[in-house]
Write a protein that holds these residues in place. Structure first.
Motif, mmCIF file in Angstrom:
data_model
loop_
_atom_site.group_PDB
_atom_site.id
_atom_site.type_symbol
_atom_site.label_atom_id
_atom_site.label_comp_id
_atom_site.label_asym_id
_atom_site.label_seq_id
_atom_site.Cartn_x
_atom_site.Cartn_y
_atom_site.Cartn_z
ATOM 1 N N ASP A 690 0.801 -1.215 0.000
ATOM 2 C CA ASP A 690 0.000 0.000 0.000
ATOM 3 C C ASP A 690 0.836 1.267 0.000
ATOM 4 N N LYS A 691 2.152 1.133 -0.106
ATOM 5 C CA LYS A 691 2.981 2.313 -0.337
ATOM 6 C C LYS A 691 3.033 2.642 -1.835
ATOM 7 N N GLN A 692 2.216 1.945 -2.610
ATOM 8 C CA GLN A 692 2.182 2.219 -4.043
ATOM 9 C C GLN A 692 1.480 3.539 -4.316
ATOM 10 N N VAL A 693 1.818 4.548 -3.568
ATOM 11 C CA VAL A 693 1.067 5.779 -3.647
ATOM 12 C C VAL A 693 1.385 6.565 -4.911
ATOM 13 N N HIS A 694 2.484 6.263 -5.594
ATOM 14 C CA HIS A 694 2.743 7.005 -6.825
ATOM 15 C C HIS A 694 1.768 6.592 -7.930
ATOM 16 N N ILE A 695 0.930 5.611 -7.596
ATOM 17 C CA ILE A 695 -0.246 5.425 -8.439
ATOM 18 C C ILE A 695 -1.077 6.699 -8.408
ATOM 19 N N GLN A 696 -0.696 7.573 -7.495
ATOM 20 C CA GLN A 696 -1.276 8.905 -7.402
ATOM 21 C C GLN A 696 -1.210 9.643 -8.737
ATOM 22 N N GLY A 697 -0.434 9.168 -9.663
ATOM 23 C CA GLY A 697 -0.484 9.747 -11.000
ATOM 24 C C GLY A 697 -1.659 9.224 -11.796
ATOM 25 N N PHE A 698 -2.061 7.976 -11.523
ATOM 26 C CA PHE A 698 -3.134 7.344 -12.298
ATOM 27 C C PHE A 698 -4.500 7.922 -11.931
ATOM 28 N N ALA A 699 -4.781 7.996 -10.629
ATOM 29 C CA ALA A 699 -6.098 8.480 -10.200
ATOM 30 C C ALA A 699 -6.346 9.922 -10.604
ATOM 31 N N PRO A 700 -5.423 10.852 -10.349
ATOM 32 C CA PRO A 700 -5.660 12.220 -10.820
ATOM 33 C C PRO A 700 -5.811 12.302 -12.330
ATOM 34 N N ALA A 701 -5.099 11.416 -13.054
ATOM 35 C CA ALA A 701 -5.217 11.432 -14.515
ATOM 36 C C ALA A 701 -6.635 11.105 -14.967
ATOM 37 N N MET A 702 -7.305 10.200 -14.257
ATOM 38 C CA MET A 702 -8.685 9.867 -14.619
ATOM 39 C C MET A 702 -9.569 11.106 -14.551
ATOM 40 N N TYR A 703 -9.444 11.851 -13.487
ATOM 41 C CA TYR A 703 -10.253 13.067 -13.332
ATOM 42 C C TYR A 703 -9.817 14.151 -14.308
ATOM 43 N N TYR A 704 -8.509 14.295 -14.467
ATOM 44 C CA TYR A 704 -7.988 15.353 -15.328
ATOM 45 C C TYR A 704 -8.411 15.139 -16.778
ATOM 46 N N HIS A 705 -8.220 13.920 -17.291
ATOM 47 C CA HIS A 705 -8.550 13.659 -18.693
ATOM 48 C C HIS A 705 -10.058 13.757 -18.934
ATOM 49 N N TYR A 706 -10.837 13.269 -17.993
ATOM 50 C CA TYR A 706 -12.291 13.387 -18.126
ATOM 51 C C TYR A 706 -12.698 14.852 -18.218
ATOM 52 N N SER A 707 -12.181 15.664 -17.324
ATOM 53 C CA SER A 707 -12.529 17.083 -17.310
ATOM 54 C C SER A 707 -12.105 17.767 -18.599
ATOM 55 N N ARG A 708 -10.934 17.407 -19.114
ATOM 56 C CA ARG A 708 -10.424 18.058 -20.322
ATOM 57 C C ARG A 708 -11.207 17.637 -21.564
ATOM 58 N N LEU A 709 -11.557 16.363 -21.640
ATOM 59 C CA LEU A 709 -12.283 15.893 -22.819
ATOM 60 C C LEU A 709 -13.705 16.420 -22.868
ATOM 61 N N TYR A 710 -14.327 16.562 -21.715
ATOM 62 C CA TYR A 710 -15.743 16.926 -21.696
ATOM 63 C C TYR A 710 -15.998 18.339 -21.193
ATOM 64 N N ALA A 711 -14.923 19.108 -20.984
ATOM 65 C CA ALA A 711 -15.051 20.515 -20.604
ATOM 66 C C ALA A 711 -16.007 20.682 -19.430
ATOM 67 N N GLU A 712 -15.786 19.880 -18.396
ATOM 68 C CA GLU A 712 -16.665 19.909 -17.234
ATOM 69 C C GLU A 712 -16.509 21.221 -16.461
ATOM 70 N N LYS A 713 -17.620 21.739 -15.977
ATOM 71 C CA LYS A 713 -17.589 22.988 -15.215
ATOM 72 C C LYS A 713 -17.381 22.742 -13.723
ATOM 73 N N GLU A 714 -17.867 21.581 -13.218
ATOM 74 C CA GLU A 714 -17.703 21.326 -11.788
ATOM 75 C C GLU A 714 -16.233 21.044 -11.490
ATOM 76 N N ASP A 715 -15.845 21.230 -10.244
ATOM 77 C CA ASP A 715 -14.427 21.274 -9.915
ATOM 78 C C ASP A 715 -13.897 20.061 -9.169
ATOM 79 N N THR A 716 -14.518 18.911 -9.333
ATOM 80 C CA THR A 716 -13.962 17.707 -8.715
ATOM 81 C C THR A 716 -12.554 17.457 -9.234
ATOM 82 N N ALA A 717 -12.354 17.663 -10.533
ATOM 83 C CA ALA A 717 -11.037 17.423 -11.123
ATOM 84 C C ALA A 717 -9.988 18.300 -10.454
#
Length: 1002
Positions: A690-717
């Motif tokens: 569970d020290k695999q925390v640099h997977i921290q790149g994967f989870a933020p990427a899911m939110y970031y790419h979703y927000s960028r592709l769909y131009a989301e207005k809400e700020d979860t990303a």
């Protein structure tokens, strides 16, 4: 009144389509005079001629009159339209013969240069009128045969005129089909795509006639599976007779149905209007709608449906070695009985054994004593990828039955089952409710209501309802349900609906299952159609790769996309010991492996399936899943659960690793995504897994790419990126000697490496900090933090030596490879931290990736989603053949029948991660959107020289479609909110940059 309603609806739709597809014409100085001749037809001429009139009139090009004949059997002597007053005559007529005078007037009109449009069934008319048949070129029905002329069709790209004896004129089922141009230069079709999909329509075939002076403009393949000929049949053509020009369209069936899709699609409208103008004037001034190949509403999806049909799971011989077929509706599902008797156990997404661990629920199986131990004499089982329906036909020496089974996509708590008795004797079916402890709660003659025992974390309510009497003798508890029967007489069908409802309490509730199977089936199929049409798709060349791809797409939708309770690694497909006994699986597989626990985690089934939905353009399902993954309080607590404040001594692999500082202080803004299960450190130490925390790149990427592709207005990303940036800000430490930020040891994504300054950790930190700063700047917020993040990101140095990026800071290159060692780390050179790619040297990347793949024995022993992850990185670096090689590895690892996309690796069974990640590889081969650049066909391997894609998402809500033939780009178009932004033809490769909605070719 009926006609007027129909026309209003049809034309209303037409106007909508005209607006949507930017249909335009060049206004003529003087309107072209057109006569529509109708009044008798075996089709619904009362609607069709008014629809045609509306299209012509409202185009702004034509002035239209009507000539309506007497009714069939009436006096035709006075029916003599003044053909010479018109430039074109549209024939919507199939009826009684005209008078000699009318015939002569018509022939005189055509011979002197009058235009004619032969519409649909008008080519059935006047079999015995020689000149008329020369004018229409080809005709059908009315006892036409070889004396009327040859069959005309295409074979191997060439026109064939076949004098074989036989009747003229037929068609199979109405369906969507693809039209293919045969003459690209004719004014009527010039500028149209090489192929396009036409709406549901009759496809005329076996047409025969004189075919003199005839040029075929377009054909369609008449599929035998739809009742056709199995050859390419002409459907659009032009004929010259005398000085007259004739446009003949066999499209456009209008029957007595409430809707007329064949004439409501834009391709019919466009070709009809252009054909009429050409027949009248010899030229075409109308522009082709720029997105014509999408003009048939959603009918590009017929291409996808054809692929799904092609790769349906079909068994013609019973073999108990086949893995049972997996199905589901994202909320529940299971492995379906190879003999079509039901589902032994049903996984329910929100049924939990305790606060963390899911458990399977009871299924429903019908067992017939008279068939016990017998081998089927006849066997066929098919599973439809388009709608998730399992159909089974079984015949024994003592009887036979057909069954049908599906998990409702419309009502996600419901499984629907039918069994039809094809034998001569009654079938007494024992209904086995699965090896599950259930408590009796209520019963009627045709229903049974059970609940799970008190004390379970989740309470299951089990409702079984039938159209026949359920003979159940139950006590307070049903141990195994041996006492529930249903008797099915010969020729009769039992319909069973099973509802599994999960609640947080054990309070009884009255829930009646719907019993109208026809209604349930219709809604189920409609919902599957909606699901498919909510996504973009790719059309691959025929073969095993395509089969795996389309089946993977199907099972993605069976197992993921629910609004709550994210899917586990083994969603809906756990083999229990009882189930294995039923299928004779003992000794073949490991049994009773519990599904993994359900904490917020990232790259497992939840992460890959969510990313797959994002990449395919299903904004709703991807967004729902992201919402389920975002649990701020848990994510904040993760940080201190996983890492101590101050220095801490760690052991790994039985060796002490030393004292290291992780968190210099508790940062309340920081968030961290764990891997799978995260234990509370107050109870016992969190393992290095569970020290695999640099997977921290994967989870933020899911939110970031979703927000960028769909131009989301809400700020979860931004909330995720900000919290992740604060985490990295807390865990990175300045090294004055190296003059860069460094990291204490972490567990690599590779899972066998616990070292400082890991490649994947450094890249993830650099990417998160940079992109968090980008989002902060876009929102004009967190100015001071933004500066700090950029300063740290710019001073993270990615270690390299001898032209290779190092797996970790002290890497001397001696670490042996096996399985997937190192590969997960190197994937961060591309996917999912795409925006960092420009900071890497391409030569070093290529060398690093090649060495890693070779060291890992080209996939030997590798879990498929790791190969797919590597393939995605290859694709984004333009390494098409490498991406194809690595993703093709998956074809060798799934269950041999690929009926569940199950991959057995050691003791575990992998489902969702493998097929979800696999689907993303072809998408990344045909479309990439990074920063303000969109690349089309950037990494297509030689094996995919013919490839198409439709409605895939790029940045800021743009949808992209493209067609490649023979390795060359044929056409690419970009849309947003139904409006075309740019269309490109005949480019080897396409790359655009954008500012807002403005696209510029590079």
């Amino acid at each position: 009144m009926k006609t007027q309603i129909c026309i209003s609806r049809c034309f209303g739709l037409f106007l909508t389509m005209m607006t949507f597809f930017s249909f335009t014409v060049v206004q003529a100085k003087e309107l072209v005079k057109v006569l529509i001749l109708t009044g008798q037809n075996n089709h619904n001429w009362q609607d069709s001629h008014l629809i045609l009139q509306k299209y012509l009139t409202d185009s702004g090009l034509f002035a239209v009159d009507l000539a309506i004949s007497p009714e069939a059997g009436g006096d035709m002597s006075a029916f003599c339209p003044k053909f010479a007053d018109y430039q074109a005559v549209v024939l919507d007529y199939n009826g009684d013969a005209w008078s000699d005078a009318t015939n002569k007037a018509f022939l005189d009109y055509v011979e002197k240069g009058g235009g004619v449009v032969v519409y649909h069934a008008a080519d059935n008319a006047f079999r015995n009128w020689k000149e008329y048949n020369e004018i229409i070129g080809l005709g059908g029905w009315e006892s036409r045969n070889e004396t009327d002329g040859p069959y005309v069709y295409f074979k191997d790209g060439k026109e064939v005129r076949d004098n074989t004896p036989g009747p003229g004129g037929s068609h199979g089922n109405q369906h969507n089909y693809v039209l293919k141009l045969r003459d690209k230069k004719h004014p009527i079709v010039k500028g149209l795509p090489d192929e396009w999909t036409h709406c549901q329509d009759e496809l005329y075939d076996r047409m025969r006639g004189p075919a003199k002076n005839m040029t075929v403009l377009a054909t369609a393949f008449s599929d035998k599976s739809e009742g056709g000929t199995g050859r390419d049949e002409p459907l659009l053509m032009v004929i010259h007779w005398g000085k007259g020009r004739i446009f003949h369209t066999m499209l456009g069936h209008v029957g007595k149905e409430a809707t007329h899709p064949a004439v409501e699609c834009t391709d019919f409208v466009v070709t009809f209007l252009r054909g009429t103008e050409w027949a009248a004037t010899g030229k075409v001034t109308q522009k082709v709608p720029s997105n014509f190949s999408q003009s048939s509403g959603n009918n590009v999806y017929t291409k996808l449906f054809a692929e799904l049909d092609k790769y349906a799971v079909v068994y013609d011989k019973y073999d108990d070695a086949n893995y049972p077929i997996l199905s589901g509706n994202a909320a529940m599902g299971g492995l379906m009985d190879p003999l079509g008797r039901g589902v032994y156990n049903i996984e329910v997404n929100d049924l939990y054994l305790n606060e963390k661990e899911r458990c399977f629920g009871p299924g429903m199986m019908l067992n017939v004593a008279q068939f016990a131990g017998l081998q089927p004499e006849e066997y066929r089982q098919s599973y439809d990828l388009g709608n998730g329906i399992l159909s089974t036909h079984i015949a024994y020496s003592t009887g036979a039955y057909n069954s049908e089974l599906f998990f409702s996509q419309d009502d996600k708590e419901l499984m629907v089952y039918t069994l039809t008795n094809l034998g001569k004797d009654d079938l007494l079916c024992n209904i086995d409710l699965g090896r599950y402890s259930l408590k009796f709660a209520g019963q009627s003659s045709s229903s049974l209501y059970l609940t799970s025992p008190d004390g379970s974390f989740s309470c299951l309510h089990y409702f079984l309802q039938s159209n026949m009497n359920l003979n159940a003798h139950v006590n307070a508890h049903l141990p195994y349900s041996q006492d529930v029967y249903v008797n099915v007489p010969p020729g009769e069908t039992v319909e069973l609906t099973l509802r599994l409802n999960v609640r947080s309490d054990n309070m009884p509730q009255a829930v009646a299952n719907p019993t109208d199977r026809t209604f349930l089936l219709k809604n189920h199929i409609n919902k599957w159609q909606e699901n498919w049409k909510s996504m973009g798709f790719v059309i691959l060349p025929e073969g095993e790769y395509a089969k795996t791809f389309y089946r993977s797409l199907h099972w993605l939708q069976c197992t993921a996309g629910l609004e709550r309770n994210l899917p586990g690694e083994q969603q809906f497909a756990t083999l229990t010991s009882n189930m294995a006994a039923a299928y004779n699986y003992h000794g073949k597989v490991r049994l009773n492996h519990s599904p993994w626990w359900q904490e917020p985690f990232t790259y497992g089934g939840a992460g890959w399936s969510m990313l797959a939905y994002t990449w395919f353009g299903d904004k709703t399902r991807a967004g729902n899943m992201l919402a389920g993954l975002y649990r701020p309080e848990v994510l904040k607590k993760n940080v201190t659960d996983m890492f101590p404040v101050g220095k801490y001594e760690f052991e790994y692999g039985g060796k002490k690793k030393g004292n290291f500082e992780y968190l210099s202080a508790d940062n309340g803004d920081a968030i961290a995504f764990a891997h799978e299960n995260l234990f509370d450190r107050s109870n016992h130490q969190v393992p290095p897994w569970d020290k695999q925390v640099h997977i921290q790149g994967f989870a933020p990427a899911m939110y970031y790419h979703y927000s960028r592709l769909y131009a989301e207005k809400e700020d979860t990303a931004y909330a995720v990126m900000r919290g992740s940036a604060r985490f990295w800000q807390s865990i990175l430490h300045w090294d004055a000697k190296q003059k860069s930020y460094t990291m204490a040891p972490l567990l690599s994504l590779t899972e066998d490496l616990f070292e400082a300054d890991l490649l994947d950790a450094l890249i993830a930190a650099k990417w998160v900090l940079t992109q968090a700063a980008v989002l902060a700047e876009q929102r004009n917020t967190d100015g001071d933090l933004r500066k700090q993040w950029l300063q740290i990101a710019q001073n993270i140095r990615i270690k390299d030596r001898n032209g290779v990026y190092l797996e970790f800071g002290g890497d001397d290159g001696s670490r042996a490879g096996a399985g997937y060692m190192g590969i997960r780390g190197y994937t961060y050179l591309g996917f999912p931290t795409l925006e960092t790619m420009k900071s890497f040297a391409a030569k070093k990347v290529n060398k690093s990736l090649d060495l890693c793949w070779e060291r890992n024995k080209k996939g030997e022993g590798m879990i498929t989603f790791i190969a797919n992850w590597f393939a995605l990185t290859d694709a984004y670096w333009g390494r098409a053949e490498e991406a194809y090689e690595k993703s093709s590895y998956c074809l060798t690892q799934t269950d041999p029948s690929s009926s569940a996309m199950c991959e057995q690796n050691g003791a575990l069974y992998y489902f969702l991660t493998g097929y979800a990640s696999f689907t993303m590889v072809p998408v990344s081969m045909v479309l990439q959107s990074v920063g303000n650049e969109i690349k089309v066909f950037p990494a297509v391997p030689k094996a995919f020289a013919d490839i198409e894609f439709y409605n895939l998402p790029a940045a800021t809500g743009i949808q992209v479609s493209g067609v490649m033939k023979g390795g060359k780009t044929q056409r690419v178009w970009f849309e947003k909110d139904g409006k075309q932004l740019l269309a490109v033809n005949d480019k080897e490769a396409v790359s655009v940059t954008f500012i807002g909605d403005k696209l510029v070719l590079k």
